[in-house]
Design a protein around this motif. Structure first.
Motif, short mmCIF file in Angstrom:
data_model
loop_
_atom_site.label_atom_id
_atom_site.label_comp_id
_atom_site.label_asym_id
_atom_site.label_seq_id
_atom_site.Cartn_x
_atom_site.Cartn_y
_atom_site.Cartn_z
N PHE A 1 -8.24 -4.90 -7.29
CA PHE A 1 -8.90 -3.70 -6.79
C PHE A 1 -9.87 -3.17 -7.85
CE2 PHE A 1 -9.70 0.24 -4.85
CZ PHE A 1 -9.39 1.28 -5.72
N TYR B 1 -6.82 -2.40 6.05
CA TYR B 1 -8.26 -2.49 5.86
C TYR B 1 -8.87 -3.50 6.82
CZ TYR B 1 -7.33 -0.93 1.00
OH TYR B 1 -6.94 -0.28 -0.13
N GLY C 1 -7.56 9.10 6.26
CA GLY C 1 -7.17 10.36 6.89
C GLY C 1 -6.35 10.14 8.14
N ARG C 2 -6.41 8.93 8.68
CA ARG C 2 -5.56 8.61 9.82
C ARG C 2 -4.47 7.67 9.34
NH1 ARG C 2 -9.78 7.21 14.73
NH2 ARG C 2 -11.12 9.01 14.50
N ASP C 3 -3.57 7.36 10.23
CA ASP C 3 -2.49 6.43 9.89
C ASP C 3 -3.11 5.11 9.42
OD1 ASP C 3 0.69 5.87 11.35
OD2 ASP C 3 -0.34 4.62 9.89
N PRO C 4 -2.78 4.68 8.23
CA PRO C 4 -3.31 3.40 7.74
C PRO C 4 -2.57 2.21 8.29
CG PRO C 4 -1.92 4.42 6.09
CD PRO C 4 -1.97 5.37 7.24
N TYR D 1 -13.16 -5.22 -4.00
CA TYR D 1 -12.18 -6.10 -4.63
C TYR D 1 -12.91 -7.30 -5.23
CZ TYR D 1 -8.04 -3.81 -2.74
OH TYR D 1 -7.04 -2.91 -2.48
N GLY E 1 -0.79 10.84 5.45
CA GLY E 1 -1.20 9.56 6.02
C GLY E 1 -2.43 8.95 5.39
N SER E 2 -2.96 9.57 4.35
CA SER E 2 -4.16 8.98 3.75
C SER E 2 -3.79 7.70 3.01
CB SER E 2 -4.82 9.96 2.78
OG SER E 2 -3.96 10.28 1.72
N GLN E 3 -4.78 6.89 2.75
CA GLN E 3 -4.54 5.53 2.31
C GLN E 3 -4.73 5.34 0.83
OE1 GLN E 3 -6.64 2.68 4.65
NE2 GLN E 3 -6.53 3.93 6.49
N GLY E 4 -3.90 4.55 0.26
CA GLY E 4 -4.10 4.09 -1.11
C GLY E 4 -4.75 2.73 -1.07
N ASN E 5 -4.88 2.13 -2.24
CA ASN E 5 -5.49 0.82 -2.27
C ASN E 5 -4.42 -0.25 -2.11
OD1 ASN E 5 -5.13 2.01 -5.11
ND2 ASN E 5 -5.02 -0.19 -5.47
N TYR F 1 -13.75 0.06 -0.03
CA TYR F 1 -13.03 -0.46 -1.18
C TYR F 1 -13.73 -1.74 -1.66
CZ TYR F 1 -9.29 2.22 1.13
OH TYR F 1 -8.56 3.20 1.75
N MET G 1 0.84 -1.19 0.00
CA MET G 1 0.00 0.00 0.00
C MET G 1 0.88 1.24 0.00
SD MET G 1 -2.63 1.39 2.90
CE MET G 1 -3.93 0.20 2.65
N ARG H 1 1.78 4.97 0.78
CA ARG H 1 1.37 5.91 1.82
C ARG H 1 1.45 7.31 1.25
NH1 ARG H 1 2.99 9.08 6.21
NH2 ARG H 1 1.75 8.77 8.10
#
Lengths: 118, 115
Positions: free
Chosen positions: B45, B104, B97-100, B35, A101-105, B33, A95, A97
């Motif tokens: 994805f 998921y 928006g927060r630490d990933p 899949y 801090g937003s997330q990708g897929n 998301y 993934m 970054r």
């Protein structure tokens, strides 16, 4: 584009022994996350362990640990003291970054089918 | 229970038909998301929504569409179904928006069989 390669379609291990699953990835990014997911016969996707690319220390979760080699773009999973319940498909995932801090897929490898034999 | 709810669990339909898969994300998660997991393609994805807006698109066919509603649940619409659309469709959610760090949370999937 990022790619994730798992070169071992199937593996087997005796109960209580140790097994290592391989994963390599290709990216030009410097800031990313790596994950291992487990998919047992129930088909549920379960997070096993995760690693942040900027952390040199290898992640550990109980019997599961990783060997993260950033320069080699390698991210292997070691399962110690294998148990029958570890029988599952294991997916390596990448993934990106993003700033803030937003997330990708998640980008997944094709998986390794692990069988733990009694 | 992961907190992500997908319905139905199983769906059998004929070629040419249209189906809708539903996903309710974990409480507090804004991103959804979708899949597709097929035997030969692994986990692919399809599309991401964040707080009602499309955020990213992957290998989603034009026959497929999705949306996220104000209550944050999402629907994946598959139309003009073909045999090759038979697969396991996963929904996942996360707190964008927060630490990933936690990645998921996946639902248990919808098994679609096209006959």
């Amino acid at each position: 584009a990022q790619t994730v390669t798992q070169s071992q379609p199937e593996m087997s291990v005796q109960e209580a022994e140790t097994v290592t699953l391989s994963c390599t990835y290709d990216t030009s990014e410097n800031n990313y996350y790596l994950f291992w997911y487990k998919q047992p016969p129930s088909r549920q996707m379960i997070l096993v362990i995760r690693q942040e690319a900027y952390k040199q220390q290898n992640a550990t979760e109980n019997r599961f640990s990783v060997n993260f080699q950033k320069a080699a773009k390698s991210f292997s999973l070691k399962i110690s003291d294998s148990q029958l319940g570890d029988t599952a498909m294991y997916f390596c995932a990448f993934m990106k970054r993003y700033y803030g801090g937003s997330q990708g897929n998640l980008i997944f490898g094709k998986g390794t089918k692990l069988s733990v034999k009694p | 229970d992961s907190g992500v709810t997908q319905t139905p669990k199983h769906l059998i339909t004929a070629t040419g038909q249209r189906v809708t898969l539903r996903c309710s994300p974990r409480s507090g998660d804004l991103s959804v998301y979708w899949y597709q997991q097929s035997l030969d393609q692994g986990l692919q994805f399809l599309i991401q929504y964040y707080n009602g807006e499309e955020r990213a698109k992957g290998n989603i066919l034009e026959r497929f569409s999705a949306q996220q509603f104000p209550d944050l649940h999402s629907e994946l619409n598959l139309s003009s179904l073909e045999l090759g659309d038979s697969a396991l469709y996963f929904c996942a959610s996360s707190v964008a928006g927060r630490d990933p760090w936690n990645g998921y949370t996946f639902g248990s999937g919808t098994r679609l069989t096209v006959v």
